[in-house]
Design a protein around this motif. Structure first.
Motif, short mmCIF file in Angstrom:
data_model
loop_
_atom_site.label_atom_id
_atom_site.label_comp_id
_atom_site.label_asym_id
_atom_site.label_seq_id
_atom_site.Cartn_x
_atom_site.Cartn_y
_atom_site.Cartn_z
N GLN A 38 -0.82 0.92 3.32
CA GLN A 38 0.08 2.23 4.28
C GLN A 38 1.18 2.43 3.73
O GLN A 38 1.40 3.73 4.15
N ALA A 39 2.16 1.68 3.21
CA ALA A 39 3.12 2.05 2.15
C ALA A 39 2.84 3.41 1.75
O ALA A 39 4.23 4.56 0.99
N GLN A 40 2.01 3.02 0.77
CA GLN A 40 1.58 4.10 0.11
C GLN A 40 1.60 5.53 0.33
O GLN A 40 1.60 6.98 -0.07
N SER A 41 0.96 5.67 1.36
CA SER A 41 0.08 6.17 2.44
C SER A 41 1.21 7.24 3.41
O SER A 41 0.91 8.21 4.03
N GLY A 42 2.37 6.53 3.18
CA GLY A 42 3.22 6.99 3.96
C GLY A 42 3.24 6.93 6.22
O GLY A 42 4.15 7.03 6.18
N GLN A 43 2.27 5.36 6.01
CA GLN A 43 2.26 5.16 7.38
C GLN A 43 3.03 4.49 7.90
O GLN A 43 2.65 3.66 9.26
N LEU A 44 3.84 3.30 7.05
CA LEU A 44 4.48 2.05 7.39
C LEU A 44 5.56 2.77 8.32
O LEU A 44 6.19 4.03 8.17
N ALA A 45 5.65 2.36 9.80
CA ALA A 45 6.22 2.25 10.78
C ALA A 45 7.74 2.34 10.30
O ALA A 45 8.29 1.23 9.72
N ARG A 46 8.66 2.56 10.97
CA ARG A 46 10.40 2.15 10.84
C ARG A 46 10.30 0.99 11.19
O ARG A 46 11.74 0.19 10.76
N ALA A 47 9.49 0.70 12.03
CA ALA A 47 9.51 -1.11 12.60
C ALA A 47 9.74 -1.60 12.04
O ALA A 47 9.94 -3.11 12.29
N ALA A 48 9.02 -1.56 10.52
CA ALA A 48 8.81 -2.78 9.55
C ALA A 48 10.03 -3.01 8.72
O ALA A 48 10.54 -3.24 8.19
N LEU A 49 11.21 -2.13 8.54
CA LEU A 49 12.84 -1.87 8.25
C LEU A 49 13.59 -2.68 8.64
O LEU A 49 13.01 -3.09 9.96
N ALA A 50 14.69 -2.80 7.68
CA ALA A 50 15.62 -4.40 8.39
C ALA A 50 15.80 -3.11 9.19
O ALA A 50 16.20 -2.44 9.66
#
Length: 118
Positions: A38-50
């Motif tokens: 997901q991170a490599q494809s740019g699908q990582l949601a902002r909610a996953a950030l600190a």
């Protein structure tokens, strides 16, 4: 009275525990692999950030909406409610640089930061 365990029972128990541990490891590995994909494809949601990183991105969006295309780390720190002292400014700068390295925001040669533009 002391219980006496048979060797067969102990082996069965051990095999059951090993199977449980292997199952947990496989599910963890699968979840980690999915997160990387997901991170490599740019699908990582902002909610996953600190939370602090989310605040930096939100602040850059707010500044961009107000017409400021780029923001210095010192101004970001102040806007985030932090003291304008070197330790706090460098902490914000470090987080912003990490966000830029990971593709969440843009770091300019001037040392300023901005929200990604399409």
């Amino acid at each position: 009275m002391q219980e006496c365990w048979g060797v067969g029972l102990l082996l069965d128990r051990r095999e059951s525990l090993v199977a449980s541990v292997l199952g947990l490891l496989e599910s963890k590995e699968s979840a980690a692999r999915e997160a990387v994909e997901q991170a490599q494809s740019g699908q990582l949601a902002r909610a996953a950030l600190a939370p602090d990183n989310q605040r930096i991105i939100s602040m850059l969006e707010t500044e961009a909406a107000a017409g400021r295309d780029t923001v210095r780390a010192k101004d970001l720190a102040v806007a985030l409610g932090l003291e304008a002292v070197p330790a706090k400014i460098e902490g914000v700068r470090s987080r912003a640089k990490r966000l830029a390295e990971r593709g969440w925001i843009t770091r300019h040669q001037s040392g300023e930061f901005s929200i990604l533009t399409a």
